[in-house]
Design an enzyme around this catalytic site. Structure first.
Site, PDB file in Angstrom:
ATOM      1  N   LYS A  57      11.312  -5.562  -0.829  1.00  0.00           N
ATOM      2  CA  LYS A  57      10.315  -6.215   0.199  1.00  0.00           C
ATOM      3  C   LYS A  57       9.230  -6.618  -0.531  1.00  0.00           C
ATOM      4  CE  LYS A  57       7.233  -6.630   3.165  1.00  0.00           C
ATOM      5  NZ  LYS A  57       6.849  -8.023   2.755  1.00  0.00           N
ATOM      6  N   GLU A 117      -0.674   2.691  -4.130  1.00  0.00           N
ATOM      7  CA  GLU A 117      -1.667   2.329  -5.471  1.00  0.00           C
ATOM      8  C   GLU A 117      -2.485   1.371  -4.168  1.00  0.00           C
ATOM      9  OE1 GLU A 117      -1.964   3.256  -8.605  1.00  0.00           O
ATOM     10  OE2 GLU A 117      -0.366   3.842  -8.609  1.00  0.00           O
ATOM     11  N   CYS A 124      -6.362  -5.044  -8.459  1.00  0.00           N
ATOM     12  CA  CYS A 124      -7.614  -3.668  -8.112  1.00  0.00           C
ATOM     13  C   CYS A 124      -7.972  -3.045  -9.121  1.00  0.00           C
ATOM     14  CB  CYS A 124      -6.031  -2.837  -7.075  1.00  0.00           C
ATOM     15  SG  CYS A 124      -4.464  -2.866  -8.378  1.00  0.00           S
ATOM     16  N   GLU A 184     -13.937  -2.568  -0.540  1.00  0.00           N
ATOM     17  CA  GLU A 184     -13.132  -3.979  -1.710  1.00  0.00           C
ATOM     18  C   GLU A 184     -13.041  -4.718  -0.994  1.00  0.00           C
ATOM     19  OE1 GLU A 184      -8.543  -3.345  -2.003  1.00  0.00           O
ATOM     20  OE2 GLU A 184      -9.438  -3.223  -4.570  1.00  0.00           O
TER      21      GLU A 184
HETATM   22  P1  ADP Z   1      -3.022  -7.094   1.198  1.00  0.00           P
HETATM   23  O1  ADP Z   1      -4.117  -7.589   1.357  1.00  0.00           O
HETATM   24  O2  ADP Z   1      -2.307  -7.050  -0.288  1.00  0.00           O
HETATM   25  O3  ADP Z   1      -1.817  -8.296   1.863  1.00  0.00           O
HETATM   26  P2  ADP Z   1      -1.114  -5.266   2.690  1.00  0.00           P
HETATM   27  O4  ADP Z   1      -1.196  -3.882   2.402  1.00  0.00           O
HETATM   28  O5  ADP Z   1      -1.095  -5.906   3.949  1.00  0.00           O
HETATM   29  O6  ADP Z   1      -2.000  -5.512   1.727  1.00  0.00           O
HETATM   30  O7  ADP Z   1       0.483  -5.648   1.855  1.00  0.00           O
HETATM   31  C1  ADP Z   1       1.163  -5.322   1.046  1.00  0.00           C
HETATM   32  C2  ADP Z   1       2.396  -5.268   1.087  1.00  0.00           C
HETATM   33  O8  ADP Z   1       2.242  -4.293   2.217  1.00  0.00           O
HETATM   34  C3  ADP Z   1       2.802  -6.488   1.954  1.00  0.00           C
HETATM   35  O9  ADP Z   1       4.631  -6.667   1.052  1.00  0.00           O
HETATM   36  C4  ADP Z   1       3.078  -6.283   3.705  1.00  0.00           C
HETATM   37  O10 ADP Z   1       4.054  -7.072   3.607  1.00  0.00           O
HETATM   38  C5  ADP Z   1       3.753  -5.382   2.642  1.00  0.00           C
HETATM   39  N1  ADP Z   1       3.140  -4.489   4.615  1.00  0.00           N
HETATM   40  C6  ADP Z   1       2.728  -4.918   5.491  1.00  0.00           C
HETATM   41  N2  ADP Z   1       2.037  -4.305   6.361  1.00  0.00           N
HETATM   42  C7  ADP Z   1       3.472  -3.186   6.722  1.00  0.00           C
HETATM   43  C8  ADP Z   1       4.126  -1.883   7.491  1.00  0.00           C
HETATM   44  N3  ADP Z   1       3.368  -1.533   8.548  1.00  0.00           N
HETATM   45  N4  ADP Z   1       4.917  -1.705   6.407  1.00  0.00           N
HETATM   46  C9  ADP Z   1       5.121  -1.591   5.717  1.00  0.00           C
HETATM   47  N5  ADP Z   1       4.806  -2.619   4.943  1.00  0.00           N
HETATM   48  C10 ADP Z   1       3.553  -3.081   5.190  1.00  0.00           C
END
Ligand code: ADP
Length: 479
Positions: free
Chosen positions: A172, A247, A281, A380
């Site tokens: 994903k 990470e 990061c 951050e």
């Molecule tokens: P960023 O600030 O880098 O966008 P996120 O943690 O929001 O960080 O996103 C990193 C990944 O985690 C993306 O692929 C996002 O779609 C996914 N993501 C966001 N929310 C969820 C969730 N509740 N469960 C699993 N994956 C998620």
């Protein structure tokens, strides 16, 4: 040209491509339309990966080597085109986009080689006549959840080892960068992966990602992203007793000592803090500078920052591309306002820039007079924003460098072997750089951090095996 991309589930391209993505250098430019999976498609993908696991896990080194090597070769052959597409979708410069694409090819090549180097151990048992074998097996269905800032390298450094060690995958990618994700999956699919071994489910994190977290059939999750989502991955994974690896963020210090070579220090700081628009990061967001070099360093930084070309990522002259999207731009601007309210002096940049095309352009920002207690030093920002913290000597610099909830990378610029050696030993970070930018790592050695930056075993290099395999100890009575 607008492309229309579907998800790959059990070897079939499925779903209507409806969700639009735009180019952050030119918001009039639609990069493509992408399928957005729902929970049912996530469940189908997980079931397909589960069904494909027994055969793939026993497929043997040559089958896996062939797919990974072919993938590496195609990525390398298409590096300019894929790198350009990456730059268009994410906003990093062409050079960075092509460089990242080459990195992905190298990662697939490295793990192609690893398939041929899998080995176990055999030892005599403490019981006479009994033999003991220790072997590694794939973990099962691995969920791979990736962020937008390295749209091709991060998927590559998770997918390549997962496949090499015999796992099947539900991937994903981040919503902002589906084109790079689709490209890598398309190449792997055409390279001959059996159906179900690699499934692509583009869509929302809260829908598709969450469905992966909630599934008892996902045996391991490798995640890169924010601390908040990382905690959700951890909690859900403990609930299901699955392996997980996180990470997350960084607030990486770059220490500049009085005896530093000023040109090296400025190169490290500018590269570490601002390249890739600071959206790494591993970025150096805290510049910890000792008294006697402080003013010279700051003058040289301002001079250099003034020369940086900020513009359209696809223009070969550009050195700093736009911020990835409106949300991230707002976050950067909010932190710039917070820094000022906290009493730091904005000595350079921080304002929005107009270019020929509408995009999320921000001039790199440098704060002076900040303390390590300020929010801009502790949280951050993930943008082209850095702050200088003035300290009296090396000892104070080390204390400040380690005083952070994070621990991904750290760096020191010095010509003193004594201080460099002491820093390498005492820095509380997973990766330490001496006279090098805090960002920019090799692909064949471990990547990861400490404290709030990372959780679980290391990624990349041979260390990746720890996460993507499970050890079996088998006893045989020789008779
Ligand atoms: P960023 O600030 O880098 O966008 P996120 O943690 O929001 O960080 O996103 C990193 C990944 O985690 C993306 O692929 C996002 O779609 C996914 N993501 C966001 N929310 C969820 C969730 N509740 N469960 C699993 N994956 C998620």
């Amino acid at each position: 040209m607008t492309v229309h991309r579907k998800n790959l589930i059990d070897g079939e391209w499925l779903g209507e491509a409806g969700s639009r993505n735009i180019n952050p250098s030119n918001t009039n430019d639609v990069v493509g339309e992408y399928a957005s999976a729902g929970p049912e498609e996530a469940t189908q993908a997980i079931a397909a990966a589960k069904a494909a696991f027994p055969a793939w896990s026993r497929s043997g080194p040559l089958a896996r080597h062939a797919v990974l090597k072919k993938t590496s070769d195609e990525i390398m052959a298409r590096k300019d085109e894929i790198g350009r597409s990456l730059a268009r979708e994410e906003g990093k410069t062409l050079a960075e986009g092509v460089g990242e694409t080459i990195r992905a090819a190298q990662l697939f090549d490295f793990f192609a080689g690893e398939t041929l180097r899998l080995s176990g151990e055999m030892v005599p048992s403490v019981r006479p006549g009994v033999g003991v074998e220790m072997t590694r097996e794939g973990v099962g269905v691995v969920g791979i959840i990736t962020p937008w800032n390295f749209p091709i390298a991060i998927p590559a450094w998770k997918i390549a080892p997962a496949l090499a060690y015999g796992n099947t995958i539900v991937f994903k990618p981040a919503e902002l960068v589906p084109e790079s994700a689709w490209t890598i999956v398309d190449i792997l699919h055409r390279a001959g992966l059996p159906k179900g071994v690699l499934n692509l489910v583009m869509g929302k994190g809260s829908v598709v990602g969450q469905a992966m977290l909630d599934s008892p059939d996902v045996n391991a999750i490798s995640f890169t992203g924010s601390v908040g989502t990382g905690k959700r991955v951890a909690a859900a994974s403990v609930e299901h007793m699955r392996k997980f690896q996180l990470e997350m963020g960084g607030k990486n210090p770059l220490v500049v000592l009085d005896d530093a070579d000023i040109a090296v220090a400025v190169d490290c700081a500018v590269n570490g803090a601002y390249f890739s628009t600071g959206q790494r990061c591993t970025a150096s967001s805290r510049l910890i500078v000792t008294d006697a070099i402080h003013d010279r360093f700051v003058d040289a930084m301002k001079e250099r920052l003034d020369t940086l070309v900020i513009g359209d990522a696809l223009d070969a002259k550009t050195q700093i591309g736009p911020v990835v999207d409106q949300t991230q731009l707002k976050q950067d601007e909010d932190y710039i306002a917070i820094g000022r309210q906290e009493g730091a002096e904005l000595a350079f940049g921080g304002e929005r820039l107009e270019r020929e095309t509408p995009g999320f352009y921000l001039r790199p920002a440098l704060f002076l007079g900040s303390t390590n207690a300020m929010r801009i030093s502790r949280e951050e920002i993930f943008g082209p924003v850095a702050n200088v913290i003035r300290v009296k000597d090396y000892d104070e610099a080390l204390t400040v460098a380690n005083d952070t909830p994070f621990g991904l990378t750290s760096g020191i610029c010095t010509t003193s072997l004594k201080h460099a050696t002491h820093f390498k030993r005492n820095s509380e970070a997973g990766m330490v750089m001496v006279n090098l930018p805090t960002a920019g790592v090799d692909f064949h050695v471990p990547f990861g951090g400490r404290k709030g930056s990372s959780y679980g075993s290391r990624e990349q290099g041979r260390y990746a095996m720890e996460f993507y395999t499970t050890v079996k100890t088998a006893y045989t009575l020789a008779g």
